[in-house]
Design a protein around this motif. Structure first.
Motif, short mmCIF file in Angstrom:
data_model
loop_
_atom_site.label_atom_id
_atom_site.label_comp_id
_atom_site.label_asym_id
_atom_site.label_seq_id
_atom_site.Cartn_x
_atom_site.Cartn_y
_atom_site.Cartn_z
N UNK A 429 3.12 4.07 0.86
CA UNK A 429 2.36 3.10 1.67
C UNK A 429 3.09 2.82 2.98
N UNK A 430 4.42 2.75 2.91
CA UNK A 430 5.17 2.49 4.14
C UNK A 430 4.99 3.66 5.11
N UNK A 431 5.05 4.89 4.58
CA UNK A 431 4.87 6.06 5.45
C UNK A 431 3.50 6.01 6.13
N UNK A 432 2.49 5.66 5.34
CA UNK A 432 1.13 5.61 5.88
C UNK A 432 1.02 4.54 6.97
N UNK A 433 1.61 3.40 6.68
CA UNK A 433 1.53 2.29 7.63
C UNK A 433 2.22 2.66 8.96
N UNK A 434 3.37 3.32 8.85
CA UNK A 434 4.08 3.69 10.09
C UNK A 434 3.25 4.69 10.90
N UNK A 435 2.48 5.53 10.21
CA UNK A 435 1.62 6.47 10.94
C UNK A 435 0.51 5.71 11.68
N UNK A 436 -0.05 4.70 11.04
CA UNK A 436 -1.07 3.89 11.74
C UNK A 436 -0.46 3.21 12.97
N UNK A 437 0.78 2.77 12.83
CA UNK A 437 1.45 2.15 13.98
C UNK A 437 1.65 3.17 15.10
N UNK A 438 1.96 4.42 14.71
CA UNK A 438 2.15 5.46 15.72
C UNK A 438 0.83 5.70 16.47
N UNK A 439 -0.29 5.56 15.77
CA UNK A 439 -1.59 5.82 16.41
C UNK A 439 -1.98 4.67 17.35
N UNK A 440 -1.95 3.44 16.83
CA UNK A 440 -2.48 2.31 17.61
C UNK A 440 -1.41 1.58 18.42
N UNK A 441 -0.14 1.76 18.06
CA UNK A 441 0.93 0.94 18.66
C UNK A 441 1.31 -0.14 17.64
N UNK A 442 2.64 -0.28 17.42
CA UNK A 442 3.08 -1.18 16.36
C UNK A 442 2.60 -2.62 16.59
N UNK A 443 2.50 -3.04 17.85
CA UNK A 443 2.08 -4.43 18.10
C UNK A 443 0.60 -4.64 17.81
N UNK A 444 -0.16 -3.54 17.69
CA UNK A 444 -1.61 -3.69 17.47
C UNK A 444 -1.99 -3.62 16.00
N UNK A 445 -1.07 -3.16 15.15
CA UNK A 445 -1.43 -2.99 13.74
C UNK A 445 -0.80 -4.11 12.93
N UNK A 446 -1.67 -4.90 12.32
CA UNK A 446 -1.15 -6.03 11.57
C UNK A 446 -1.39 -5.83 10.08
N UNK A 447 -0.31 -5.66 9.31
CA UNK A 447 -0.54 -5.50 7.87
C UNK A 447 -0.89 -6.86 7.24
N UNK A 448 -2.03 -6.93 6.58
CA UNK A 448 -2.41 -8.17 5.88
C UNK A 448 -2.08 -7.95 4.41
N UNK A 449 -1.09 -8.69 3.93
CA UNK A 449 -0.66 -8.47 2.55
C UNK A 449 -1.43 -9.43 1.63
N UNK A 450 -2.28 -8.87 0.80
CA UNK A 450 -3.04 -9.66 -0.16
C UNK A 450 -2.51 -9.39 -1.56
#
Ligand code: B12
Ligand code: SF4
Length: 544
Positions: A429-450
Motif C-alpha cells: 500500500x505504501x508503494x502504491x501511495x508513493x506512486x500516486x504522489x509521483x503522479x499528482x505531486x505529494x502535496x496534492x494527494x491526501x491519504x484519508x485513513x478510515x
C-alpha cells in the motif's frame, strides 16, 4: 446483544401515542416532510420525494421543514409551529445519518481518536482522556437517538390534534441501514421504509396497500427476511421542479445563501459491485438506473439560475462500471455545451472506469475534488475484498487525469486491516501511495485513513459471523465499548499495531494525520516494489 444497551430498552419500543392505524384506507393529502436534525447537507431526499408526489398526485398539499437549519434549542418548538401551521395528516420523517465513526472531526469531536486512545493507549492519562471523550460521544450518540424518537412521537401526537388519523412514516439513509433496530425505538404504527421512498409515498397518498413495498409497520408487521435485498421500484426520474420546491419550503434559500454548499443532484441509482463492506449496493440495488441526461441538465440549470455553482452528484457511484462510461460522457458533454460556466462538481468515482476523453471532460466541466476509494494499495487485498478494482488501470487513469490538466486535491481512501492484512500488504500500500504522489505531486494527494466501520447486511458482516468475531443478533447500532470496538473493525493480530501507529501519528501531527500515518508505516516497515503491489497471486479468495 447486551441487556445494558439503551437501544435494547423495550420500554421505549411500544410507546404508542394513541391507537395506531393498521391499514391505509383513505389517502393522505397533507404531507409535511420533516428532515430530522443533521449537519447542514442539502436535503435532496425529501426534495425528490415531494417533487415525485407533486407529479403523480398534484392535488396533495405539501410542505418541507428542515431541522438541519434550526438551532438545537428550538427543535421541539419549531416542530410544533410547523405542524400547527400546516396541519398535516401524513408526517414524512427523513433521517439521514446515525453512524459517526469518521477520521475527521465529527459531531462529537474526533471519534476515531477517542476510541483509539481508549482502546490502545498505554499512557493512563491518554486512556482516561479517551474514556472521557468517548463517554461524551457515547452520551451525545444516545441523546441524538432518543431526541429524534421524541421528535417523531411529539410530531405525531401534535398532528393528531388536527387529524386523529394522522400517521408517521420514516425513511432515509440511516433508516435504510438500521431499519430492523429502529423498530425498537419508534412509536407503534410508524411505517419504517427501506431505500427509495417514492413508490411507498405514492401508495400512501393513493390509499393503496403498502405491504408489498420495502417497509414494515412498528408493532404490527415484522420486516420480511432480506427486505433490504429487495430491488427498488423502477421509477424513471425527471428533472426536479425547483419552482414548486421553492413554493413549499419556507427556508429554501438557506442552502443557497452560503455559496459553499454542494447541492445534491442525482444522475443515476444503483451499483452493480459487491465490495465486502459496502451497503450502498443493497440500499440502492444492483440494477443501475440512469436518469435521462436531458432531465439532469434541466435540473442543474434551474439550480444554476438560482446562483448554485457547486454540485454533488449523489450517486452511489458516478461511473459504476465501464459500460456506464458513455453515459457519463454524454452528461458531461451536455454540461459543457450548456454554457453554464464556473461550475464545480464532485462525486464518488471509481477511478478504474475512466478514459482519456472522460478525464478531459471531467476537468473541463469543473470536477473540483477527486476521491479514490481503493481501500488498499495491494491488488491481492483489493481482490479479497471483492472490490473488482484493477489497481494498474487506476494508476494509468490517474496519469490521464493529470495530463488532462487536473490539478486539484486528490483524496485516497485507505482502510487498513479489513481482511487478511499483513506487513507485506501494508508495504505494498505504501508503494502504491508513493506512486500516486509521483503522479499528482505529494502535496496534492491526501491519504484519508478510515477504519471500515462494519455495517449490517454486508459480506463483511457474514465474515464476522463465520469467524466468530460477532454473534448473530448483535446490535449494529450499539455504542457499548465492547461492541463498538468490534464494529470499528480493527481486529487483532494487527489491531494493536495500527492502534499504536495512529496514536503516534496524532501525537506527531494531528493536522496531517493521513500523511503522518503513511510516513510512520514506511519508517517501521519499509516499502515493497510497486510491481509486487500490482500483482495479485491467484490464491483462493477468502471465504466471505
Ligand atoms: C452522497 C453521499 C454523501 C455526500 C453528500 C453530498 C451532498 N452534498 O449531498 C457526502 C460525501 C458529503 C456524505 C457525507 C457523509 N455521509 Co453520506 N452518503 C451519501 C450517499 C452515497 C448518497 C446520499 C444521497 O444523497 N442519495 C440521493 C438521495 C436522493 O437519496 P436519499 O437522501 O437517501 O433519499 C432517498 C431515500 O433515502 C428515501 N428517503 C429519504 N427520506 C425518506 C423519508 C421517508 C419517510 C421515506 C419513505 C423515504 C425516504 O427516499 C429518497 C428518494 O429516493 C449515501 C449512501 C446511499 N447510497 O444512499 C451515504 C450515506 C447517506 N452517508 C452516510 C454517512 C454516515 C455520512 C457521514 C456522516 C460520514 C461520516 N462519518 O463523516 C457524512 C456526513 C458529513 C456531514 N457533514 O455530516 C450514511 C448514513 C447512514 C449511517 N451509516 O448512519 C450513508 C447511508 C452511507 C452508509 N451506508 O453508511 N455523504
Ligand atoms: S463500488 Fe462503491 S458503491 Fe459500489 S459496492 Fe463498491 S464501495 Fe459500494
Amino acid at each position: 446483544m447486551s441487556t445494558n444497551d439503551p437501544l435494547n430498552n423495550s420500554s421505549t419500543s411500544s410507546g404508542d401515542i394513541s391507537e395506531a392505524i393498521s391499514t391505509v384506507s383513505v389517502g393522505c393529502d397533507r404531507i409535511l416532510y420533516v428532515r430530522l436534525p443533521c449537519n447542514p447537507i442539502f436535503p435532496i431526499g425529501v426534495v425528490y420525494l415531494s417533487d415525485h408526489i407533486h407529479k403523480v398526485a398534484p392535488h396533495v398539499q405539501q410542505n418541507i421543514f428542515d431541522l438541519g437549519t434550526v438551532p438545537p434549542l428550538d427543535f421541539y418548538a419549531a416542530l410544533d409551529r410547523a405542524i400547527d401551521k400546516f396541519q398535516p395528516n401524513l408526517l414524512v420523517f427523513s433521517w439521514r445519518d446515525i453512524q459517526i465513526y469518521a477520521p475527521v472531526g465529527g459531531r462529537g469531536g474526533n471519534p476515531l481518536q477517542n476510541a483509539f486512545e481508549f482502546y490502545y493507549a498505554k499512557n493512563p492519562f491518554k486512556k482516561l482522556r479517551g474514556a472521557v471523550n468517548g463517554l461524551r460521544l457515547f452520551t451525545s450518540y444516545y441523546t441524538e437517538l432518543w431526541r429524534n424518537s421524541q421528535l417523531i412521537r411529539r410530531g405525531l401526537s401534535r398532528a393528531r390534534r388536527y387529524h386523529p388519523e394522522a400517521r408517521a412514516v420514516i425513511g432515509g439513509g440511516a433508516v435504510s441501514v438500521f431499519y430492523e433496530q429502529l423498530g425498537n425505538v419508534l412509536p407503534k404504527g410508524t411505517i419504517i421504509s427501506v431505500g427509495e421512498g417514492e413508490s411507498l409515498l405514492e401508495r400512501l397518498v393513493q390509499g393503496r396497500e403498502i405491504e408489498s413495498d420495502r417497509c414494515y409497520v412498528v408493532g404490527e408487521t415484522k420486516p420480511r427476511p432480506r427486505l433490504i435485498h429487495e430491488e427498488p421500484a423502477p421509477i424513471e426520474k425527471s428533472a426536479c421542479d425547483y419552482e414548486y420546491i421553492e413554493s413549499i419550503w419556507e427556508d429554501f434559500n438557506y442552502y443557497f445563501r452560503d455559496r459553499d454548499f454542494y447541492i445534491g443532484v442525482q444522475t443515476k441509482r444503483g451499483c452493480p459491485h459487491n465490495c465486502c463492506y459496502c451497503i450502498y449496493t443493497v440500499i440502492e440495488g444492483k440494477q443501475v438506473r440512469i436518469n435521462p441526461t436531458d432531465e439532469v441538465i434541466k435540473e442543474i440549470r434551474q439550480l444554476y439560475d438560482r446562483g448554485v455553482r457547486n454540485f454533488w452528484f449523489t450517486d452511489a457511484q458516478f461511473i459504476p462500471a465501464k459500460k456506464f462510461i458513455d453515459d457519463a460522457v454524454e452528461l458531461l458533454e451536455k454540461v459543457k455545451a450548456s454554457g453554464m460556466t464556473g461550475i464545480h462538481w464532485a462525486a464518488y468515482i471509481r477511478a478504474d472506469n475512466l478514459t482519456p476523453y472522460l478525464c478531459q471532460l471531467m476537468v473541463e466541466t469543473g470536477m473540483s475534488y477527486f476521491e479514490i476509494g481503493i481501500t488498499s494499495g495491494s491488488q491481492e487485498l483489493v481482490r479479497k475484498m471483492r472490490m473488482g478494482y484493477n489497481l494498474k488501470s487506476v494508476l494509468q487513469n490517474c496519469r490521464d487525469l493529470k495530463s488532462a490538466g487536473f490539478n486539484e486535491l486528490v483524496s485516497v481512501n485507505y482502510s487498513f486491516n479489513v481482511i487478511d492484512e499483513t506487513f507485506d500488504t501494508i508495504r505494498q500500500t505504501i508503494a502504491y501511495h508513493r506512486e500516486l504522489e509521483a503522479i499528482f505531486g505529494a502535496d496534492k494527494v491526501e491519504p484519508a485513513i478510515f477504519f471500515i466501520g462494519l455495517q449490517p447486511h454486508t459480506h463483511l458482516e457474514d465474515y464476522a459471523f463465520k469467524n466468530n468475531i460477532l454473534k448473530e443478533g448483535y446490535n449494529p447500532m450499539s455504542m457499548m465499548p465492547w461492541t463498538a470496538k468490534k464494529l470499528l473493525w480493527n481486529p487483532e493480530p494487527l489491531g494493536s499495531f495500527f492502534g499504536e501507529v495512529c496514536l503516534e501519528a496524532w501525537k506527531r501531527d494531528d493536522d496531517d494525520f493521513g500523511r503522518t500515518v503513511m510516513n510512520i508505516l514506511e519508517e517501521r516497515l519499509g516499502r515493497a516494489p510497486l510491481e509486487e503491489a500490482l500483482a495479485a497471486p491467484m490464491k483462493e479468495l477468502v471465504n466471505v
